[in-house]
Design an enzyme around this catalytic site. Structure first.
Site, mmCIF file in Angstrom:
data_model
loop_
_atom_site.group_PDB
_atom_site.id
_atom_site.type_symbol
_atom_site.label_atom_id
_atom_site.label_comp_id
_atom_site.label_asym_id
_atom_site.label_seq_id
_atom_site.Cartn_x
_atom_site.Cartn_y
_atom_site.Cartn_z
ATOM 1 N N ASP A 76 0.841 -1.206 0.000
ATOM 2 C CA ASP A 76 0.000 0.000 0.000
ATOM 3 C C ASP A 76 0.871 1.248 0.000
ATOM 4 O OD1 ASP A 76 -2.928 1.113 0.734
ATOM 5 O OD2 ASP A 76 -1.414 2.281 1.795
ATOM 6 N N TYR A 117 3.042 9.877 -0.677
ATOM 7 C CA TYR A 117 4.138 9.361 0.157
ATOM 8 C C TYR A 117 5.501 9.614 -0.482
ATOM 9 C CZ TYR A 117 0.344 6.633 2.348
ATOM 10 O OH TYR A 117 -0.834 6.224 2.955
ATOM 11 N N LYS A 121 -2.601 5.847 -4.489
ATOM 12 C CA LYS A 121 -3.698 6.788 -4.189
ATOM 13 C C LYS A 121 -3.497 8.112 -4.892
ATOM 14 C CE LYS A 121 -3.635 4.765 0.462
ATOM 15 N NZ LYS A 121 -2.243 4.602 0.880
ATOM 16 N N HIS A 151 -7.443 9.653 -1.994
ATOM 17 C CA HIS A 151 -6.745 9.635 -0.702
ATOM 18 C C HIS A 151 -7.537 10.292 0.428
ATOM 19 C CE1 HIS A 151 -2.355 9.379 0.893
ATOM 20 N NE2 HIS A 151 -3.199 9.218 1.879
ATOM 21 N N LEU A 170 -1.700 -0.324 13.953
ATOM 22 C CA LEU A 170 -0.965 -0.571 15.205
ATOM 23 C C LEU A 170 -1.043 0.649 16.124
ATOM 24 C CD1 LEU A 170 2.287 -2.193 13.699
ATOM 25 C CD2 LEU A 170 0.130 -3.305 14.377
ATOM 26 N N ILE A 199 -2.885 -3.100 6.921
ATOM 27 C CA ILE A 199 -1.642 -2.763 6.210
ATOM 28 C C ILE A 199 -0.613 -2.138 7.160
ATOM 29 C CG2 ILE A 199 -2.495 -2.582 3.843
ATOM 30 C CD1 ILE A 199 -3.057 0.446 4.432
ATOM 31 N N LYS A 221 2.693 -0.813 8.784
ATOM 32 C CA LYS A 221 3.937 -0.313 8.162
ATOM 33 C C LYS A 221 5.122 -0.663 9.039
ATOM 34 C CE LYS A 221 7.323 2.939 7.978
ATOM 35 N NZ LYS A 221 8.206 3.488 9.041
ATOM 36 N N ARG A 258 10.633 -6.739 11.915
ATOM 37 C CA ARG A 258 9.231 -6.405 12.206
ATOM 38 C C ARG A 258 8.328 -6.744 11.019
ATOM 39 N NH1 ARG A 258 9.825 -0.430 14.960
ATOM 40 N NH2 ARG A 258 10.473 -1.119 17.037
HETATM 41 N N1 LIG Z 1 -5.285 6.526 3.516
HETATM 42 C C1 LIG Z 1 -4.770 7.272 4.456
HETATM 43 O O1 LIG Z 1 -5.164 8.449 4.659
HETATM 44 C C2 LIG Z 1 -3.659 6.707 5.307
HETATM 45 C C3 LIG Z 1 -3.213 7.423 6.439
HETATM 46 C C4 LIG Z 1 -2.198 6.855 7.199
HETATM 47 C C5 LIG Z 1 -1.657 5.623 6.863
HETATM 48 N N2 LIG Z 1 -2.088 4.964 5.727
HETATM 49 C C6 LIG Z 1 -1.525 3.651 5.314
HETATM 50 O O2 LIG Z 1 -1.568 2.762 6.431
HETATM 51 C C7 LIG Z 1 -0.251 2.258 6.682
HETATM 52 C C8 LIG Z 1 -0.089 1.903 8.138
HETATM 53 O O3 LIG Z 1 -0.359 3.012 8.991
HETATM 54 P P1 LIG Z 1 0.802 3.850 9.733
HETATM 55 O O4 LIG Z 1 2.069 3.760 8.960
HETATM 56 O O5 LIG Z 1 0.226 5.195 9.999
HETATM 57 O O6 LIG Z 1 0.948 3.166 11.163
HETATM 58 P P2 LIG Z 1 0.994 1.682 11.785
HETATM 59 O O7 LIG Z 1 1.152 0.670 10.732
HETATM 60 O O8 LIG Z 1 -0.138 1.599 12.737
HETATM 61 O O9 LIG Z 1 2.302 1.770 12.678
HETATM 62 C C9 LIG Z 1 3.566 1.897 12.104
HETATM 63 C C10 LIG Z 1 4.568 2.137 13.234
HETATM 64 O O10 LIG Z 1 4.676 0.983 14.048
HETATM 65 C C11 LIG Z 1 6.043 0.547 14.043
HETATM 66 N N3 LIG Z 1 5.985 -0.924 13.997
HETATM 67 C C12 LIG Z 1 5.624 -1.688 12.944
HETATM 68 N N4 LIG Z 1 5.668 -2.996 13.252
HETATM 69 C C13 LIG Z 1 6.067 -3.058 14.549
HETATM 70 C C14 LIG Z 1 6.313 -4.128 15.433
HETATM 71 N N5 LIG Z 1 6.142 -5.405 15.057
HETATM 72 N N6 LIG Z 1 6.736 -3.829 16.691
HETATM 73 C C15 LIG Z 1 6.891 -2.551 17.085
HETATM 74 N N7 LIG Z 1 6.687 -1.483 16.286
HETATM 75 C C16 LIG Z 1 6.275 -1.738 15.022
HETATM 76 C C17 LIG Z 1 6.692 1.156 12.835
HETATM 77 O O11 LIG Z 1 8.056 1.415 13.069
HETATM 78 P P3 LIG Z 1 9.252 0.998 12.031
HETATM 79 O O12 LIG Z 1 8.848 1.406 10.645
HETATM 80 O O13 LIG Z 1 10.401 1.804 12.561
HETATM 81 O O14 LIG Z 1 9.419 -0.471 12.198
HETATM 82 C C18 LIG Z 1 5.940 2.478 12.702
HETATM 83 O O15 LIG Z 1 6.486 3.477 13.549
HETATM 84 C C19 LIG Z 1 0.653 3.406 6.173
HETATM 85 O O16 LIG Z 1 1.992 3.033 6.045
HETATM 86 C C20 LIG Z 1 -0.057 3.742 4.888
HETATM 87 O O17 LIG Z 1 0.265 2.785 3.893
HETATM 88 C C21 LIG Z 1 -3.104 5.492 4.970
#
Ligand SMILES: NC(=O)c1ccc[n+]([C@@H]2O[C@H](COP(=O)([O-])OP(=O)(O)OC[C@H]3O[C@@H](n4cnc5c(N)ncnc54)[C@H](OP(=O)(O)O)[C@@H]3O)[C@@H](O)[C@H]2O)c1
Length: 300
Positions: free
Chosen positions: A55, A60, A85, A118, A200, A250, A252, A258
């Site tokens: 994703d 980005y 997106k 988006h 997460l 999804i 990240k 991780r």
């Molecule tokens: N459509 C939208 O408006 C929108 C908005 C926000 C996000 N998104 C999508 O959703 C995806 C996920 O959301 P997000 O990136 O905001 O947050 P997330 O996936 O909830 O959290 C990511 C964070 O958690 C850490 N992490 C990941 N796996 C881990 C593990 N096993 N143990 C401990 N820490 C861990 C990562 O650090 P490290 O990278 O340092 O490992 C990063 O800081 C985005 O990447 C994007 O593709 C979409």
């Protein structure tokens, strides 16, 4: 699906979208990763960890990294579900086509599996013209499915009332603090699959600028206790919560250990008691912005 990258066998279940396409229920998000970090993360996720769903987004700034990682992984294009997106600055009928072409160029692919708006615009006419362009892009076969992000129930009903294609997916902020029951029930009624972003609890950094909040889920005592009971990590418990709730998820990470850990979630189940305990965390606290309060990057 084949796994020529030689990594872990592919065990991720799929969900059938209203377009007929199948989306792997677990994928890798790449927000806030540079092109080089993204190339390495995607190459590892596809080539070694067994992911088949990525994703990204034009906003980005790492679509080129996704394309390079995909090529480096050795996994055939047709085995990967690829989402990007359309950013708000490009909303509108003509501008959506140009933005889509630019994304395909950067990704170095000739189609995407899912193309999403988006963020909803408060200018409804422009938003509907954007959707019309996405319908044509889908009809051309260059996006196998089309969908939206951050659509509230009233946005989904706007498209339902208009007629035409319904979004295959609504990707929204969703995690145990923000269970989004109203969006989930409206989406279910309208045949739209729900995908969880910040599953997460988000990134704990400056992604949302002055609105950024610390991640409290990965250190939450309730999640930690459930993780200990299962001999799993808090992140793995959170990912199972999304999967067992029928959501597409999804998470990240830019770190191989991780990335591998986050897909190693198919050898345990949360119990009904675990799910009920996690359900008590739903206090409505957001990581990001409310879509009705923020007209992000709206064009003039
Ligand atoms: N459509 C939208 O408006 C929108 C908005 C926000 C996000 N998104 C999508 O959703 C995806 C996920 O959301 P997000 O990136 O905001 O947050 P997330 O996936 O909830 O959290 C990511 C964070 O958690 C850490 N992490 C990941 N796996 C881990 C593990 N096993 N143990 C401990 N820490 C861990 C990562 O650090 P490290 O990278 O340092 O490992 C990063 O800081 C985005 O990447 C994007 O593709 C979409």
């Amino acid at each position: 699906m084949s796994n020529p990258g030689g990594g872990a066998p592919q065990k991720t279940p799929s969900i059938t979208l209203n377009s007929g396409a199948k989306i792997p229920q677990l994928g890798l998000g790449v927000w806030q990763a540079t092109n080089d970090e993204t190339e390495r993360a995607v190459g590892f996720a596809l080539g070694e960890a067994g992911y088949r769903h990525i994703d990204t987004a034009a906003a980005y700034g790492n679509e080129e990294g996704v394309g390079r990682g995909l090529a480096a992984s050795g996994v055939p294009r047709e085995d990967v579900f690829l989402t990007t997106k359309l950013w708000n600055a490009d909303q509108g009928y003509e501008s959506a086509f140009s933005a889509f072409d630019a994304s395909l160029d950067k990704l170095a692919v000739d189609y995407v599996d899912l193309y999403l708006i988006h963020w909803p615009l408060q200018d409804r006419d422009r938003l509907l013209r954007t959707w019309e362009a996405l319908e044509e892009i889908a009809a051309s076969g260059r996006a196998r499915s089309i969908g939206v992000c951050n659509f509230e129930p009233h946005h989904l009903r706007l498209l339902a009332d208009r007629g035409g294609t319904m979004p295959a997916v609504d990707q929204v902020e969703l995690h145990p603090h923000l269970a989004q029951h109203e969006i989930r029930s409206t989406a279910a009624e309208l045949g739209v699959a729900v995908e969880s972003w910040s599953p997460l609890g988000g990134t704990s950094n400056a992604g949302w600028g002055e609105h950024s909040k610390p991640n409290t889920l990965l250190t939450d005592p309730c999640i930690g206790a459930i993780a200990s009971r299962h001999g799993k990590s808090p992140a793995q418990v959170l990912i199972r919560w999304h999967l067992q709730n029928g959501l597409i998820v999804i998470p990240k990470s830019a770190h191989p250990e991780r990335i591998a850990q986050n897909i190693d979630v198919f050898d345990f189940d949360l119990t009904d008691i675990d799910l009920a305990e996690i359900g008590t965390l739903n206090d409505g606290v957001r990581v990001g912005l409310h879509p009705d309060e923020m007209n992000l990057a709206a064009p003039d």
